[in-house]
Design an enzyme around this catalytic site. Structure first.
Site, short mmCIF file in Angstrom:
data_model
loop_
_atom_site.label_atom_id
_atom_site.label_comp_id
_atom_site.label_asym_id
_atom_site.label_seq_id
_atom_site.Cartn_x
_atom_site.Cartn_y
_atom_site.Cartn_z
N HIS A 20 0.88 -1.44 -0.13
CA HIS A 20 0.14 0.17 0.00
C HIS A 20 0.75 1.14 0.09
O HIS A 20 1.59 1.45 0.88
CB HIS A 20 -1.16 -0.03 1.18
CG HIS A 20 -2.11 1.10 1.27
ND1 HIS A 20 -3.18 0.74 0.55
CD2 HIS A 20 -1.93 2.35 1.50
CE1 HIS A 20 -4.08 1.90 0.58
NE2 HIS A 20 -3.27 2.75 1.29
N ASP A 22 0.06 5.40 -1.02
CA ASP A 22 -0.63 6.54 -1.37
C ASP A 22 0.01 7.60 -2.30
O ASP A 22 -0.72 8.82 -2.33
CB ASP A 22 -1.26 7.07 -0.10
CG ASP A 22 -2.44 6.35 0.33
OD1 ASP A 22 -3.43 6.09 -0.18
OD2 ASP A 22 -2.48 5.75 1.59
N GLU A 125 -9.30 1.51 -2.23
CA GLU A 125 -9.27 1.60 -0.83
C GLU A 125 -10.55 2.17 -0.48
O GLU A 125 -10.81 3.27 -0.32
CB GLU A 125 -8.05 2.43 -0.23
CG GLU A 125 -7.84 2.34 1.26
CD GLU A 125 -6.61 3.09 1.86
OE1 GLU A 125 -6.40 2.85 3.01
OE2 GLU A 125 -6.31 3.90 1.13
N HIS A 152 -12.98 2.20 4.07
CA HIS A 152 -12.00 3.00 4.70
C HIS A 152 -12.30 3.31 5.94
O HIS A 152 -12.77 2.44 6.79
CB HIS A 152 -11.91 4.23 3.60
CG HIS A 152 -10.37 5.10 3.91
ND1 HIS A 152 -10.42 6.29 4.59
CD2 HIS A 152 -9.19 4.41 4.09
CE1 HIS A 152 -9.24 6.62 4.88
NE2 HIS A 152 -8.27 5.72 4.44
N HIS A 193 -8.50 -1.70 7.50
CA HIS A 193 -9.47 -0.80 7.63
C HIS A 193 -11.03 -1.14 8.20
O HIS A 193 -11.73 -0.59 8.68
CB HIS A 193 -9.67 0.15 6.73
CG HIS A 193 -8.68 1.22 6.43
ND1 HIS A 193 -8.79 2.38 7.19
CD2 HIS A 193 -7.61 1.36 5.56
CE1 HIS A 193 -7.54 3.28 6.80
NE2 HIS A 193 -7.14 2.60 5.74
N HIS A 214 -2.39 -3.13 4.80
CA HIS A 214 -1.57 -2.37 5.73
C HIS A 214 -2.23 -2.43 7.18
O HIS A 214 -2.63 -1.47 7.45
CB HIS A 214 -1.23 -0.76 4.85
CG HIS A 214 -2.38 -0.16 4.58
ND1 HIS A 214 -3.58 -0.64 4.04
CD2 HIS A 214 -2.83 1.05 4.93
CE1 HIS A 214 -4.45 0.25 3.80
NE2 HIS A 214 -4.16 1.38 4.49
N ASP A 322 2.15 2.09 3.68
CA ASP A 322 1.49 3.05 3.99
C ASP A 322 2.07 4.53 3.72
O ASP A 322 1.81 5.50 4.20
CB ASP A 322 0.65 3.20 5.14
CG ASP A 322 -0.63 3.95 5.02
OD1 ASP A 322 -1.08 4.39 3.88
OD2 ASP A 322 -1.41 4.15 6.07
#
Length: 394
Positions: A20, A22, A125, A152, A193, A214, A322
């Site tokens: 993961h 971003d 996500e 999420h 999540h 993650h 992450d």
């Protein structure tokens, strides 16, 4: 040879598959996808955790790029924003073909490793990205998305999040149908999540291995984003992989209370608590000056991996840093160049090279290949589902 030298040597053969990152959202938030303004062929250390030189330094061989959109986006807005995120990844792949290789399958990942390029996959996500539509789910798969995190930070109509008040008690009937359709497509079910009830329901519903892209250990750090031991214990039977994350507030118990106060400070100043723009970071830094944050370290993360290996087994763990999705990082893991420090720490703790090869590369490749095998079998026995949330959940 030092442990760090041995770690770098191992990563040359079995590089990191990171679950993961971003970067696409950071590019959206910072420069609205202006790749000239954030040319990741050169160091972007002043702005980002991620660029190609540091990916190379960190021994990254495959990256799941998150095509995340905020969970307060809904309906068509969430879908269109997800498409823009996918387009960002495609622009990156077109711009940097010598370093980034598109990857849709486990075989693609191995081909990229053989070529010395970074296999680039995508993960959505949050189930809000499909707007309660199985056809939209299939469209995302057709565009290259190879996992979807079911939620999420907020609940959706058919699944409970780890960080929201329980809604449907895990997965609704439509949520279970989403899992089955993901199995049929070959899209990995990502349980980072989600609430522990959702994790358990998804494991009951799935016929393919799951991932946690993650997440860390709840027994080591009691945060709802982490994985309880009873869920980790189910991974050998499922075949899935839990990918440890580096976010300090998920790995260091002392950081949990500090983070709650820092998040409240962000909201008091009119910012979303996940905002990492320059203006928001000024607010973060001012808070930190008067409230020093507890600092996670490489050993902090290694403690999670030691526990996760003990509970789930070495065949069912991985790494999902992450990066560019968190304001703070552990000492020694400040950006994507830091993975060798973690591998060196594990070597010092007695982890064998074959076990580390599973952690960094082999487990993640295996789980994607297993999802492909399940999908091949399911497509031979049933067609696509056209079920609706109204029909299944009322």
């Amino acid at each position: 040879m030092t442990s760090l030298e041995a770690a770098r040597e191992l990563l040359r053969e079995f590089p990191v598959v990171d679950g993961h990152n971003d970067l696409p959202w950071a590019l959206r938030a910072q420069v609205r996808y202006d790749l000239d303004a954030r040319d990741i062929a050169t160091s972007q250390a002043a702005h980002l955790h991620t660029d190609i030189p540091r990916l190379r330094e960190g021994g990254v061989g495959a990256q799941f790029w998150s095509v995340y959109v905020r969970s307060d986006y809904a309906g068509d807005k969430a879908v269109s924003a997800t498409l823009e995120q996918i387009d960002c990844v495609r622009q990156l792949l077109a711009r940097y073909p010598a370093d980034l290789r598109p990857a849709l399958t486990a075989a693609d990942m191995e081909a990229a490793r053989g070529e010395g390029r970074i296999a680039s996959l995508m993960g959505a996500e949050g189930g809000h990205s499909i707007a309660d539509s199985l056809a939209t789910l299939r469209a995302l798969y057709a565009l290259g998305v190879r996992y979807m995190t079911l939620t999420h930070n907020d609940n959706i109509a058919w699944a409970d999040s780890a960080t929201d008040v329980p809604g449907v008690g895990g997965l609704s009937a439509f949520g279970r149908e989403v899992v089955r359709e993901m199995n049929r497509e070959g899209m990995l079910v990502d349980l980072s999540h989600v609430a522990a009830t959702t994790m358990r329901d998804a494991l009951d519903a799935t016929s393919a291995p799951v991932i946690f892209s993650h997440s860390s250990s709840r027994a080591v750090c009691d945060h709802p984003r982490n994985i309880p031991d009873d869920v980790l214990e189910r991974l050998p039977g499922n075949g899935g992989v839990a990918m440890v994350t580096f976010v300090p507030k998920f790995v260091l118990q002392a950081a949990v209370d500090w983070t709650a106060a820092a998040d409240e400070n962000m909201r008091a100043h009119g910012f979303h608590h996940l905002d990492t723009t320059a203006e928001a970071m000024k607010v973060h830094r001012a808070f930190e000056e008067t409230n020093p944050r507890p600092v996670a370290t490489v050993p902090t993360v290694a403690d999670h991996l030691d526990h996760m290996r003990e509970v789930a087994g070495v065949d069912h763990i991985g790494i999902g840093g992450d990066y560019d999705g968190t304001a703070f990082t552990p000492d020694g893991l400040g950006d994507v160049s830091g993975y060798p420090n973690l591998i060196a720490e594990l070597l010092d703790r007695g982890w064998s090279k074959p076990d580390l090869a599973k952690l960094t590369w082999q487990n993640a490749v295996r789980v994607l290949g297993a999802a492909e095998d399940v999908a091949r079998d399911l497509k031979a026995t049933r067609g696509p589902s056209n079920a609706t949330i109204e029909a299944l959940d009322g």
